[in-house]
Design a protein around this motif. Structure first.
Motif, mmCIF file in Angstrom:
data_model
loop_
_atom_site.group_PDB
_atom_site.id
_atom_site.type_symbol
_atom_site.label_atom_id
_atom_site.label_comp_id
_atom_site.label_asym_id
_atom_site.label_seq_id
_atom_site.Cartn_x
_atom_site.Cartn_y
_atom_site.Cartn_z
ATOM 1 N N ARG A 87 0.829 -1.206 0.000
ATOM 2 C CA ARG A 87 0.000 0.000 0.000
ATOM 3 C C ARG A 87 0.866 1.259 0.000
ATOM 4 N N ALA A 88 2.021 1.192 0.644
ATOM 5 C CA ALA A 88 2.939 2.332 0.649
ATOM 6 C C ALA A 88 3.413 2.649 -0.765
ATOM 7 N N GLU A 89 3.712 1.606 -1.536
ATOM 8 C CA GLU A 89 4.140 1.816 -2.921
ATOM 9 C C GLU A 89 3.002 2.391 -3.756
ATOM 10 N N ALA A 90 1.782 1.924 -3.503
ATOM 11 C CA ALA A 90 0.631 2.383 -4.287
ATOM 12 C C ALA A 90 0.329 3.854 -4.050
ATOM 13 N N LEU A 133 9.358 1.812 6.599
ATOM 14 C CA LEU A 133 8.658 0.918 7.511
ATOM 15 C C LEU A 133 9.693 0.095 8.257
ATOM 16 N N ARG A 134 9.630 0.142 9.576
ATOM 17 C CA ARG A 134 10.631 -0.519 10.394
ATOM 18 C C ARG A 134 9.978 -1.514 11.341
ATOM 19 N N GLU A 135 10.525 -2.716 11.413
ATOM 20 C CA GLU A 135 9.965 -3.715 12.309
ATOM 21 C C GLU A 135 10.272 -3.341 13.750
ATOM 22 N N TRP A 136 9.214 -3.331 14.560
ATOM 23 C CA TRP A 136 9.347 -2.882 15.953
ATOM 24 C C TRP A 136 9.770 -4.016 16.870
ATOM 25 N N THR A 137 10.655 -3.682 17.798
ATOM 26 C CA THR A 137 10.979 -4.564 18.904
ATOM 27 C C THR A 137 11.007 -3.720 20.167
ATOM 28 N N SER A 138 10.728 -4.334 21.296
ATOM 29 C CA SER A 138 10.698 -3.614 22.556
ATOM 30 C C SER A 138 12.033 -2.925 22.815
ATOM 31 N N GLY A 139 11.966 -1.670 23.213
ATOM 32 C CA GLY A 139 13.177 -0.916 23.508
ATOM 33 C C GLY A 139 13.710 -0.128 22.330
ATOM 34 N N LEU A 140 13.076 -0.272 21.161
ATOM 35 C CA LEU A 140 13.516 0.452 19.970
ATOM 36 C C LEU A 140 13.173 1.927 20.106
ATOM 37 N N HIS A 141 14.123 2.788 19.828
ATOM 38 C CA HIS A 141 13.883 4.224 19.918
ATOM 39 C C HIS A 141 13.325 4.757 18.597
ATOM 40 N N PRO A 142 12.407 5.718 18.662
ATOM 41 C CA PRO A 142 11.865 6.294 17.429
ATOM 42 C C PRO A 142 12.969 6.907 16.578
ATOM 43 N N ALA A 143 12.769 6.909 15.262
ATOM 44 C CA ALA A 143 13.747 7.491 14.342
ATOM 45 C C ALA A 143 13.009 8.348 13.322
ATOM 46 N N PRO A 144 13.587 9.476 12.934
ATOM 47 C CA PRO A 144 12.946 10.345 11.944
ATOM 48 C C PRO A 144 12.688 9.609 10.636
ATOM 49 N N GLY A 145 11.515 9.834 10.066
ATOM 50 C CA GLY A 145 11.183 9.236 8.778
ATOM 51 C C GLY A 145 10.803 7.781 8.834
ATOM 52 N N CYS A 146 10.697 7.210 10.050
ATOM 53 C CA CYS A 146 10.362 5.789 10.194
ATOM 54 C C CYS A 146 8.977 5.622 10.815
ATOM 55 N N LEU A 147 8.288 4.608 10.366
ATOM 56 C CA LEU A 147 7.024 4.210 10.964
ATOM 57 C C LEU A 147 7.210 2.791 11.476
ATOM 58 N N ASP A 148 7.046 2.612 12.775
ATOM 59 C CA ASP A 148 7.286 1.309 13.385
ATOM 60 C C ASP A 148 6.076 0.400 13.230
ATOM 61 N N VAL A 149 6.350 -0.858 12.891
ATOM 62 C CA VAL A 149 5.301 -1.822 12.571
ATOM 63 C C VAL A 149 5.501 -3.099 13.388
ATOM 64 N N LEU A 150 4.431 -3.560 14.030
ATOM 65 C CA LEU A 150 4.421 -4.888 14.634
ATOM 66 C C LEU A 150 3.737 -5.813 13.640
ATOM 67 N N HIS A 151 4.488 -6.751 13.093
ATOM 68 C CA HIS A 151 3.978 -7.600 12.014
ATOM 69 C C HIS A 151 2.981 -8.639 12.533
ATOM 70 N N VAL A 152 1.790 -8.602 11.970
ATOM 71 C CA VAL A 152 0.766 -9.623 12.208
ATOM 72 C C VAL A 152 0.387 -10.135 10.820
ATOM 73 N N PRO A 153 0.621 -11.394 10.499
ATOM 74 C CA PRO A 153 0.441 -11.860 9.115
ATOM 75 C C PRO A 153 -1.015 -11.986 8.693
ATOM 76 N N LEU A 154 -1.285 -11.570 7.467
ATOM 77 C CA LEU A 154 -2.580 -11.806 6.851
ATOM 78 C C LEU A 154 -2.853 -13.300 6.736
ATOM 79 N N SER A 155 -4.127 -13.653 6.718
ATOM 80 C CA SER A 155 -4.491 -15.049 6.471
ATOM 81 C C SER A 155 -4.339 -15.395 4.998
ATOM 82 N N VAL A 156 -4.773 -14.461 4.124
ATOM 83 C CA VAL A 156 -4.614 -14.606 2.675
ATOM 84 C C VAL A 156 -4.250 -13.233 2.123
#
Length: 329
Positions: free
Chosen positions: A49-52, A59-82
């Protein structure tokens, strides 16, 4: 993370505008500076969707303790079913949508997240999958073990709570009991104090029938249900004005007398609210052990993938969640 509240944002129905308005939060994140945002979504879906829509951030994969960074959007990955495509509903992804909510709720209950903000879901496709789903409000109540919650929308200078929520009109009167109405008013009063810091909230209470029943000529709910509850709670010191005819309750002179409104059913209160604030209104669930806000609009399938969806309501919902979370830090 950084000593600021961490706000979880669920991306909602994958075929709708939820994923792309979540991407727009990078603008909000850059400007806000007083909270950390985490998007709960399928990472590949967000990337597609970002490309569209021409998303310029990372887009940055989030882990606990990660500090925010300019220009980044943190994402907790939850997989689609399809795989999901803009504008094309698929009941197979209903479980994914509910997993987003479950992860957000669990994170709030465990103290990882300070609040959850929800992008729109599509009730119909969830029910088409065989899962009974009435709405976010009812789902959150069930998952948190909360016996009674109150749905409130805010925007355009109004705060409108509902005594009943997603019911057919013919079911409203049988559902409106003294017990349920008293619980709703008590929660509304307490949350105005706790979440909005209004020490003595003034609540405008609508009648159910035209002209608030016209003294019994147009219905008896005001006499038998609403007024006895108001009188009982007034005796305890609550400031309750009503029952008021709903057709005049939203006039400026009447609104000036209250801090919030309690409508008896969905369209009675929300027609006026959405007229005053559509595109920038928000939904707040009162009475939960967690903070939850949401957009006040649907999935807008016809706009999905176009980049034309207005993120104003999501921005407002995040802003409100941050304000509420900050009061409780």
């Amino acid at each position: 993370m950084s000593g600021r509240p961490l706000i979880a944002v669920t991306s909602g129905e994958p075929a709708g505008i939820g994923p792309e308005i979540c991407l727009r939060l990078i603008e909000f994140n850059s400007a806000a500076g007083n909270a950390d945002l985490l998007i709960l979504a399928d990472r590949k879906l967000l990337a597609e969707r970002a490309e569209a829509v021409g998303f310029a951030g990372k887009l940055r994969e989030w882990t606990s303790g990660l500090h925010p960074a300019p220009g980044c959007l943190d994402v907790l990955h939850v997989p689609l079913s399809v795989p999901s495509h803009p504008g094309q509903l698929d009941p197979a992804n209903a479980d994914y949508v509910l997993q987003l909510l479950d992860r957000g709720i669990e994170g709030c209950l465990s103290g990882i997240y300070a609040a959850i903000v929800t992008a729109p879901v599509h009730k119909g496709v969830i029910n088409d999958s065989g899962i009974q789903f009435t709405g976010h409000t009812e789902y959150l109540a069930e998952k948190t073990g909360t016996p009674h919650v109150v749905m409130m929308l805010a925007g355009g200078g109004l705060k409108v709570a509902l005594a009943t929520t997603h019911l057919p009109l013919k079911a409203v009167s049988p559902s409106l009991t003294q017990e349920s109405l008293e619980q709703t008013i008590r929660i509304l009063h307490a949350e105005m104090v706790r979440k909005y810091a209004i020490t003595k909230p003034r609540i405008l209470v609508a009648g159910l029938n035209p002209h608030a029943g016209e003294g019994g000529y147009l219905g008896h709910e005001e006499i038998e249900v609403i007024t006895p509850v108001l009188e009982r709670l007034r005796a305890e010191g609550l400031q309750l004005i009503g029952p008021l005819p709903a057709d005049t309750m939203f006039t400026p002179p009447m609104l000036a007398q209250g801090d919030c409104i309690l409508a008896m059913y969905h369209d009675q209160g929300l027609t006026a609210l959405k007229y005053a604030s559509f595109g920038n209104g928000i939904n707040i669930t009162l009475g939960l052990p967690i903070i939850r806000t949401s957009v006040d609009h649907g999935t807008a399938l016809e706009l999905a993938g176009s980049g034309q969806a207005d993120p104003g309501s999501l921005f407002a919902a995040v802003e409100q969640a941050i304000a509420m979370a900050s009061r409780h830090m």
